[in-house]
Design a protein around this motif. Structure first.
Motif, PDB file in Angstrom:
ATOM      1  N   GLU A   1       9.844 -24.939-101.701  1.00 36.26           N
ATOM      2  CA  GLU A   1       9.178 -25.777-102.707  1.00 36.26           C
ATOM      3  C   GLU A   1       9.156 -25.082-104.064  1.00 36.26           C
ATOM      4  N   THR A   2       8.907 -23.785-104.052  1.00 40.60           N
ATOM      5  CA  THR A   2       8.882 -23.017-105.296  1.00 40.60           C
ATOM      6  C   THR A   2      10.257 -23.003-105.948  1.00 40.60           C
TER       7      THR A   2
ATOM      8  N   ALA B   1       8.822 -22.688 -96.096  1.00 45.05           N
ATOM      9  CA  ALA B   1       8.645 -24.013 -96.712  1.00 45.05           C
ATOM     10  C   ALA B   1       8.075 -23.884 -98.125  1.00 45.05           C
ATOM     11  N   ARG B   2       7.070 -23.012 -98.293  1.00 42.01           N
ATOM     12  CA  ARG B   2       6.498 -22.800 -99.632  1.00 42.01           C
ATOM     13  C   ARG B   2       7.532 -22.210-100.587  1.00 42.01           C
ATOM     14  N   LEU B   3       8.345 -21.305-100.083  1.00 39.88           N
ATOM     15  CA  LEU B   3       9.389 -20.710-100.915  1.00 39.88           C
ATOM     16  C   LEU B   3      10.402 -21.768-101.344  1.00 39.88           C
TER      17      LEU B   3
ATOM     18  N   GLY C   1       5.964 -21.609 -92.445  1.00 45.20           N
ATOM     19  CA  GLY C   1       5.150 -22.050 -93.577  1.00 45.20           C
ATOM     20  C   GLY C   1       5.531 -21.336 -94.859  1.00 45.20           C
ATOM     21  N   ALA C   2       5.752 -20.033 -94.756  1.00 45.37           N
ATOM     22  CA  ALA C   2       6.144 -19.256 -95.930  1.00 45.37           C
ATOM     23  C   ALA C   2       7.508 -19.711 -96.449  1.00 45.37           C
TER      24      ALA C   2
END
Length: 81
Positions: free
Chosen positions: A54-55, A50-52, A47-48
Motif C-alpha cells: 500500500e505504501t 500488505a502495508r508495504l 500484514g507487513a
C-alpha cells in the motif's frame, strides 16, 4: 518517489518475502509449537507485506500527481516544510 526510498522499500519487500518463505517451511515442523509460531509469524509478515504494498502504491501515485501538477501551466513550486 526518490531512488533511495524506492530501493529501501524494495529491500524491505525482499526481506519480508524471504522471511515468509522461511516461515512457510516451518509450518511443516513436527514440533507443534514451532508450526504454531510459524503460522503466527506468517500472519504478521503478511500484514507487513500488505502495508508495504500500500505504501509503495501510495508513493507512486503521489509522485505521479506531483509530476502532473508541476507540468500544469502556471503551476507554482511549493517548498516542502
Amino acid at each position: 518517489m526518490g531512488t533511495r526510498k524506492r530501493r529501501d522499500l524494495s529491500r524491505a519487500r525482499s526481506a519480508l518475502l524471504k522471511a515468509i518463505l522461511k516461515s512457510e517451511r516451518l509450518l511443516d515442523s513436527t514440533d507443534e509449537q514451532v508450526s504454531l509460531r510459524a503460522a503466527a509469524v506468517l500472519a504478521q509478515l503478511a500484514g507487513a507485506l500488505a502495508r508495504l504494498a500500500e505504501t509503495l502504491d501510495f508513493e507512486e501515485r503521489l509522485s505521479a500527481l506531483e509530476e502532473a501538477l508541476a507540468l500544469e501551466p502556471g503551476a507554482r513550486r511549493r517548498r516542502s516544510a
